[in-house]
Each structure stands twice: as C-alpha cells, then as structure tokens.
Write an enzyme that holds these catalytic residues in place. Structure first.
Site, short mmCIF file in Angstrom:
data_model
loop_
_atom_site.label_atom_id
_atom_site.label_comp_id
_atom_site.label_asym_id
_atom_site.label_seq_id
_atom_site.Cartn_x
_atom_site.Cartn_y
_atom_site.Cartn_z
N LYS A 292 0.81 -1.12 -0.01
CA LYS A 292 0.07 -0.08 -0.15
C LYS A 292 0.87 1.21 0.03
CE LYS A 292 -3.20 0.09 3.22
NZ LYS A 292 -4.01 0.14 4.50
N ASP B 54 -5.81 3.43 13.99
CA ASP B 54 -6.38 2.39 13.01
C ASP B 54 -7.54 2.07 13.81
OD1 ASP B 54 -5.87 0.15 10.76
OD2 ASP B 54 -6.55 -0.90 12.31
N LYS C 39 3.05 -2.20 11.37
CA LYS C 39 1.48 -2.19 11.87
C LYS C 39 2.10 -2.35 13.31
CE LYS C 39 -2.75 -1.35 11.03
NZ LYS C 39 -3.30 -0.66 9.95
N SER D 39 -1.12 10.72 5.72
CA SER D 39 -0.03 10.71 6.75
C SER D 39 1.36 10.94 6.20
CB SER D 39 -0.21 9.23 7.59
OG SER D 39 -1.12 8.94 8.46
#
Ligand code: NDP
Ligand code: 2IT
Length: 448
Positions: free
Chosen positions: A117, A169, A129, A380
């Site tokens: 991504k 998230d 993550k 971001s």
C-alpha cells in the site's frame, strides 16, 4: 536458492514457518499468487534474490507487556506489538490497532499489506503495523490515557520520525493519538512528526481525518470512469461507522451518490432514503463524541436496524466495506452481484475473504484495500512532510494531493493489472505495482 515458481510450495513453507497465523497466510497468499507468475514471466533474475522469502519475514516483531491501573485501582495487563515489516523504500509506517481480536497474526497481515500500500502511494514509506489486545470500548478517558502512556513508555525506544511512524487504526482515533504523542514527546524530549493523525494544534494535517474515506470514494470514481460512469445517483452500501466509514459516506453524499447503510459490531442500519448532511452530523456526534451504538440512528431518523447482521443483502450499485477484515464471504459476494452490484472498493483492510475476492475479481470492478484505502496513509505521509518543513498546507492543497495520489494508484493498477480481454484486475495491478518498487530497492541495496 530461488523463489519457488510454485505457489503451493511457497505457501507450504510459509505456513510451516508461521503456524496458526491464518490472517497472515491469507494476505501472503493473495500477493504471492500474483507476484510469483510475474517473477516467472518478467523478472526471472529477481528470483535469485529470494525477494518473496525476504518480504514475508518481518525485519522484526517487538512484543511487550503493558501494565496499567483501571479507575477502581485494579492492575490490568495487556500485550502489545509493533511489527516492523520492511523499510526498503522509507521508514516504517503504519497504524496502531486497539481491539480484543488483535494478535501477532493480525498485525503481521496488516504490516505485510502496508508494504505494498505504502509503495503504491509513491511516497517514501516502509511497511509496519502495531497494536494491542486492549479494548478501549467502555473505558474512561483516564483509563485510556494511562494505557496509552504505559504503552508508549515501552514503544518510544523503537520509533522516531526517521525510524518508524505509527498512526491510528481500529480503536485508535484522535483521543488515543493525542495521549500517545503526549507521552512520546515527554519521553523523547523532542517535538517531531514521530506519529501522524495528530490534532491540528500540535502538528496534525488538515484532511487526515477524512483521507481514508474520501480516498476510497475517489478511487471508486476512477474505476467507474473506466466504464464511462459516475457516482451520481448510485446507491451505496457502507459497513462500519468509524473513521473510514463516516468520511466515505460524507464524500459519497458530496459527489451525488446515495449511501443507505452503516454498521457496527452490533448490527447495521438501513435508511432507504439515504443519508444526508443532517443525518451524518448526528452520526458523527453519536460515534465521534458520544461513542454510542449505531442502532440509536433509527430512533431519530427511522429506517431499519438489523441486529447481528451485515448489510450485504441490501440491493445496491456499489459497496464500501469499511469495518474490519473478513466481513464479506463468498455467499455475500454472490448475493451482492445477484442484486446488481457493479463495483466495490475496500475501505477496510482485507474485508473480503479470499473466496469472495475470487467472485468479485471475475465479475465486477473490485479494488483491494491496499489500493483503495491508501488515502489515509498517503495523507499521513503528507503530514510527515509538513512536520519536517515546519509548515501547514491548506485543505485545498492536501485534498488535491490526495486526489492525485488516488489517481496515480489507479494508473499503476491499470498498468500492471491489464487482462487479456482489456479489463483491469485491480488486485493483480496493486500487488505487482506495489511489489516492483520495493523489489527494485531490495535488489539495489544488497542482501540485508
Ligand atoms: P474505527 O475504530 O474508527 O471504526 C471501526 C468500525 O468497524 C466500527 O464501526 C466498529 O464497530 C467496526 N468493527 C471493528 N471491528 C469489528 C468486528 N470485529 N466486527 C464488526 N464490526 C467491527 O476504525 P477505522 O474506521 O479507522 O478502521 C476501519 C478499517 O479501515 C480497518 O480495517 C482499518 O484497518 C482500515 N483502515 C483505516 C485507516 C485509517 O486511516 N483509519 C486507513 C486504512 C485502512 P464497533 O465500534 O461496534 O466495534
Ligand atoms: O491501514 C492503514 O493504512 C492505516 N491504518 C493508516 C496508517 C497510517 O500510517 O496513516
């Protein structure tokens, strides 16, 4: 040693190295099933570099205890992780998720997806993550603050504006980011862009809150344009009612579509008249301020609440699953198509199971999350740029850049995903298009 040309053999090895991690297996299977044939046909020399083996082994997984005190004075213990997957094209970048279902497998799947991504955005960001099995639901602001401070007390030594930049998230919104950033700033004695999604008064970017939902709609607009169609008058199903879902609905209304559903873990609401600005303002207050349940909507505006159900049996033209992974299965996919669905853009990360994906890929315009929800991480990235430059761009400027990023991701998908019959396989396009840049960097930087 070469990357095996055989998907089955590759997956067998991966599963034996990562037993039980089914979410991670699915994410790798999807990417490998496109990348292995690509390597075989176009880039045989890359096979020597074992690129897929390297890319499926995180650079590191940091796992740690988070102890904190609840309002009754009880000591509570949670587990947290940061999966720093790959920094070949830029510092690690990706969100933090707080939800009881968070596990190492879920974060490895999300971190792995984030590599491709982030590459697709065209910005210099690696994949990562993190998160915790902490459940913010029902906790007081003070409890959430103590938890975030305790988590950051450990995490701060592994992150930084040139190292790893967390963001939000599921379960990590403006409140949590504020507490996390406050503790980071205090411990590091610096004021840097080490976290994104910050409040506007302390280094956040305008447009970041809206970016993922808006971006998904912009991507849908690009897909529809390939068929000479627009969003105008299209009935849309949206699931979830958090950050992504709310701003997806907002942009759908602005561009003349008719969003008719939203959901949370309790069930879904269906308003056949469609949401409008007044109804959306109520939903924002309900979810962003009062932290209430979506069922309250029908008490004020009518429509139907379907407890314990998802919205996929409602007739619609387009759909945006924006809640969580594995929320659309094969049967849902068939029902949606039978009811006339022509396009689906994922707002969430892997909301469609692999069996549902197969159905969509063959029959409709179908965008995987790594392409269609990349708007959030893209803005971001823009927040990081603004922080480094110590300036703030206007909403117009950020939104124009966001639209350009989504357009460019669509072009990349079209380039690498073109099929023999002239249609676009967006999954293949995103997987291969995301892979080539990372693979080039990995190859040129030697065996590390
Ligand atoms: P939020 O926490 O703001 O909202 C999540 C929504 O999904 C809530 O309505 C929640 O309902 C629902 N939900 C979450 N887990 C479940 C579950 N297990 N079963 C049913 N419903 C569930 O999260 P976001 O909107 O930020 O994230 C949504 C999705 O989008 C995730 O997949 C995330 O990874 C992805 N994403 C987010 C980005 C961002 O910028 N925020 C960027 C790119 C992707 P309830 O409140 O009842 O739990
Ligand atoms: O899944 C995602 O892309 C996000 N949760 C956003 C990550 C980010 O760094 O903004």
């Amino acid at each position: 040693m070469k990357t095996p040309c055989n998907l089955e053999a590759f997956m067998k090895g991966l599963k034996s190295r990562n037993p039980i991690q089914t979410e991670f297996h699915d994410a790798v299977q999807e990417v490998a099933s496109d990348v292995i044939p690509y390597l075989e046909e176009n880039a045989r020399d890359w096979q020597e570099g074992c690129l897929l083996e390297r890319l499926t082994e995180p650079d590191r997984v940091i796992s740690f205890r988070v102890s904190w005190k609840d309002d009754k004075g009880n000591v509570r213990v949670n587990r947290a992780w940061r999966v720093q997957f790959c920094n070949a094209i830029g510092p690690y970048k990706g969100g933090m998720r707080f939800h009881p279902t968070v596990s190492e497998s879920v974060l490895k799947f999300l971190g792995f997806e984030q590599i491709f991504k982030n590459s697709l955005t065209g910005l210099p960001m690696g994949g990562a993550k993190g998160g915790s099995n902490f459940n913010p639901k029902g906790k007081s602001d003070d409890e959430v603050m103590r938890f975030c401070q305790s988590l950051m007390t450990e995490l701060h030594r592994y992150i930084g504006p040139d190292t790893d930049i967390p963001a939000g998230d599921i379960g990590v919104g403006a409140r949590e980011i504020g507490y996390l950033f406050g503790q980071y700033r205090r411990l590091s004695n610096t004021f840097t862009g080490a976290i994104t999604g910050k409040g506007l008064s302390f280094g956040g970017s305008v447009g970041r809150t809206e970016a993922t939902g808006y971006g998904a709609v912009y991507f849908m607009r690009e897909m529809l344009a390939t068929k000479g169609e627009t969003l105008e008058g299209k009935t849309a199903l949206v699931s979830g009612s958090g950050n992504v879902a709310i701003y997806c609905v907002e942009k759908l209304i602005a561009l003349g579509a008719k969003p008719v559903t939203l959901s949370d873990s309790g069930g879904f609401i269906h308003d056949p008249e469609g949401f409008n600005a007044e109804k959306l303002a109520f939903i924002k207050d309900l979810k962003e301020v009062r932290r209430g349940r979506i069922s309250e909507y029908t008490e004020k505006f009518g429509g139907e609440y379907h407890e314990g159900k998802r919205p996929w049996a409602i007739k619609a033209d387009i759909a945006f699953p924006c809640a969580t992974q594995n929320e659309v299965d094969e049967e849902d996919a068939k029902t949606l198509i039978k009811n006339g669905l022509t396009a689906l853009a994922e707002g969430a990360n892997m909301p469609c199971r692999l069996d549902a994906q197969h159905v969509f890929r063959k029959n409709i315009l179908y965008a995987p999350g790594k392409a269609s929800n990349a708007g959030g991480v893209a803005v971001s990235g823009l927040e990081q740029s603004q922080n480094s430059l110590r300036i703030s761009w206007s909403l117009k400027e950020v939104d124009e850049r966001l639209q350009n990023v989504m357009k460019s991701i669509h072009e990349t998908c079209s380039q690498y995903g073109k099929t023999e019959n002239g249609t676009i396989d967006y999954v293949k396009g995103a997987n291969v298009g995301g892979f080539v840049k990372v693979a080039g960097a990995l190859t040129q930087c030697g065996i590390v």
